[in-house]
Design an enzyme around this catalytic site. Structure first.
Site, mmCIF file in Angstrom:
data_model
loop_
_atom_site.group_PDB
_atom_site.id
_atom_site.type_symbol
_atom_site.label_atom_id
_atom_site.label_comp_id
_atom_site.label_asym_id
_atom_site.label_seq_id
_atom_site.Cartn_x
_atom_site.Cartn_y
_atom_site.Cartn_z
ATOM 1 N N LYS A 84 -6.784 -9.861 -10.254
ATOM 2 C CA LYS A 84 -8.104 -9.299 -9.942
ATOM 3 C C LYS A 84 -8.176 -7.815 -10.338
ATOM 4 C CE LYS A 84 -7.773 -10.316 -5.489
ATOM 5 N NZ LYS A 84 -6.524 -11.063 -5.279
ATOM 6 N N ARG A 137 -12.702 -11.291 2.213
ATOM 7 C CA ARG A 137 -11.507 -12.108 2.391
ATOM 8 C C ARG A 137 -11.650 -13.072 3.557
ATOM 9 N NH1 ARG A 137 -7.683 -8.447 -0.345
ATOM 10 N NH2 ARG A 137 -5.627 -9.357 -0.447
ATOM 11 N N ARG A 147 6.183 -7.096 -10.108
ATOM 12 C CA ARG A 147 5.092 -6.168 -10.393
ATOM 13 C C ARG A 147 5.417 -4.702 -10.052
ATOM 14 N NH1 ARG A 147 -0.747 -7.515 -7.820
ATOM 15 N NH2 ARG A 147 0.149 -7.079 -5.794
ATOM 16 N N ARG A 163 4.857 -1.863 -4.683
ATOM 17 C CA ARG A 163 4.153 -1.823 -3.413
ATOM 18 C C ARG A 163 5.043 -2.297 -2.287
ATOM 19 N NH1 ARG A 163 -1.488 -4.819 -4.372
ATOM 20 N NH2 ARG A 163 -0.816 -5.722 -2.402
ATOM 21 N N ARG A 168 1.087 -13.249 2.988
ATOM 22 C CA ARG A 168 -0.178 -13.010 2.274
ATOM 23 C C ARG A 168 -0.768 -14.314 1.754
ATOM 24 N NH1 ARG A 168 2.177 -8.725 -1.552
ATOM 25 N NH2 ARG A 168 0.254 -8.687 -2.749
HETATM 26 P P1 ADP Z 1 -3.329 -8.510 -3.025
HETATM 27 O O1 ADP Z 1 -4.611 -9.148 -3.494
HETATM 28 O O2 ADP Z 1 -2.339 -8.343 -4.117
HETATM 29 O O3 ADP Z 1 -2.739 -9.150 -1.812
HETATM 30 P P2 ADP Z 1 -4.719 -6.105 -2.080
HETATM 31 O O4 ADP Z 1 -4.356 -4.817 -2.674
HETATM 32 O O5 ADP Z 1 -6.093 -6.636 -2.347
HETATM 33 O O6 ADP Z 1 -3.586 -7.049 -2.570
HETATM 34 O O7 ADP Z 1 -4.534 -6.064 -0.474
HETATM 35 C C1 ADP Z 1 -3.351 -5.618 0.123
HETATM 36 C C2 ADP Z 1 -3.434 -5.753 1.655
HETATM 37 O O8 ADP Z 1 -4.530 -4.966 2.159
HETATM 38 C C3 ADP Z 1 -3.740 -7.156 2.184
HETATM 39 O O9 ADP Z 1 -2.566 -7.935 2.289
HETATM 40 C C4 ADP Z 1 -4.362 -6.829 3.551
HETATM 41 O O10 ADP Z 1 -3.397 -6.437 4.501
HETATM 42 C C5 ADP Z 1 -5.192 -5.621 3.239
HETATM 43 N N1 ADP Z 1 -6.577 -5.976 2.810
HETATM 44 C C6 ADP Z 1 -7.133 -5.732 1.585
HETATM 45 N N2 ADP Z 1 -8.393 -6.162 1.534
HETATM 46 C C7 ADP Z 1 -8.658 -6.704 2.755
HETATM 47 C C8 ADP Z 1 -9.789 -7.351 3.335
HETATM 48 N N3 ADP Z 1 -10.923 -7.516 2.633
HETATM 49 N N4 ADP Z 1 -9.699 -7.790 4.623
HETATM 50 C C9 ADP Z 1 -8.588 -7.620 5.333
HETATM 51 N N5 ADP Z 1 -7.472 -7.046 4.852
HETATM 52 C C10 ADP Z 1 -7.498 -6.592 3.584
#
Ligand code: ADP
Length: 214
Positions: free
Chosen positions: A13, A87, A126, A161, A172
């Site tokens: 994404k 999400r 990554r 990360r 996740r």
């Molecule tokens: P990825 O898609 O690789 O898991 P992101 O960078 O989008 O990584 O998100 C990393 C973390 O940030 C998630 O595992 C969660 O803890 C938090 N997070 C991100 N976006 C949201 C969201 N919309 N709602 C709740 N938690 C979120």
């Protein structure tokens, strides 16, 4: 034009969002990036979310909806790319309400399809450039031998990360299947969903997205 990039962690994404920002001047709204920023800024909210994020759990709807609301009312551009948001179904409803409030609507939801095996491989390999956020992968796009980022030239600042490890990744994925994957049905029913094959090469995925957006 406002779009959502929907898909499990590691689906690509962020990579595709960066491309759309460069070519179309759209504004990327990544709740993951916003939360990571908050984490390092030492704010009360940052401290609250740090442990949750590192464990791979979702932070509360209230926090992320607040972050998005702030950006929607302060940023302008050729449309928003929602990356990692919504999400949960509650976040999806909140987004619809927020967009309506600022007189906007959702154009398309791009579903990036990738199988679980590939996700685990991608994520544990990554890293990103600390200077510009360019994404590297030990297998498909290794860090250049001279240690210089191909995008911004910064030397030897490649970061992994805190949540890109196998334990956190399993959580996740579980969060994704329990709370986020119902959004696929939700947007399909609304008639907004367009799938792309996230297993294809980066350029091929970009081309599929361009074809959908026109
Ligand atoms: P990825 O898609 O690789 O898991 P992101 O960078 O989008 O990584 O998100 C990393 C973390 O940030 C998630 O595992 C969660 O803890 C938090 N997070 C991100 N976006 C949201 C969201 N919309 N709602 C709740 N938690 C979120």
């Amino acid at each position: 034009m406002n779009i959502i990039l929907l898909g499990p962690p590691g689906a690509g994404k962020g990579t595709q969002a960066r491309h759309l920002v460069e070519t179309r001047g759209m504004v990327q709204l990544s709740t993951g990036d916003m939360l990571r920023e908050a984490k390092t800024s030492g704010t009360e909210m940052g401290q609250k979310v740090a442990a949750i994020m590192d464990a791979g759990k979702l932070v509360t709807d209230e926090i992320v909806i607040g972050l998005i609301e702030e950006k929607l009312t302060s940023e302008t551009g050729a449309g928003f790319i929602f990356d990692g948001f919504p999400r949960t179904l509650a976040q999806a409803d909140a987004l619809a309400a927020l967009l309506a409030k600022v007189g906007q609507s959702l154009h398309t939801v791009i579903e990036m399809r990738v199988d679980d095996e590939a996700l685990v491989k991608r994520i544990t390999a990554r890293s990103t450039c600390g200077g510009c956020g360019e994404v590297y992968n030990d297998i498909t796009k290794p860090i250049p031998a001279d240690g210089k980022c191909t995008n911004c030239g910064k030397e030897n600042d490649f970061r992994r990360r805190a949540d890109d490890n196998e334990d956190s990744l399993r959580t996740r994925l579980m969060e994704y299947y329990k709370k986020t994957s119902p959004l696929i049905g939700y947007y399909y029913a609304k008639g907004d969903l367009r799938p792309v094959n996230g297993l294809a090469g980066i350029e091929e995925v970009t081309a599929s997205i361009e074809a959908i957006l026109g």
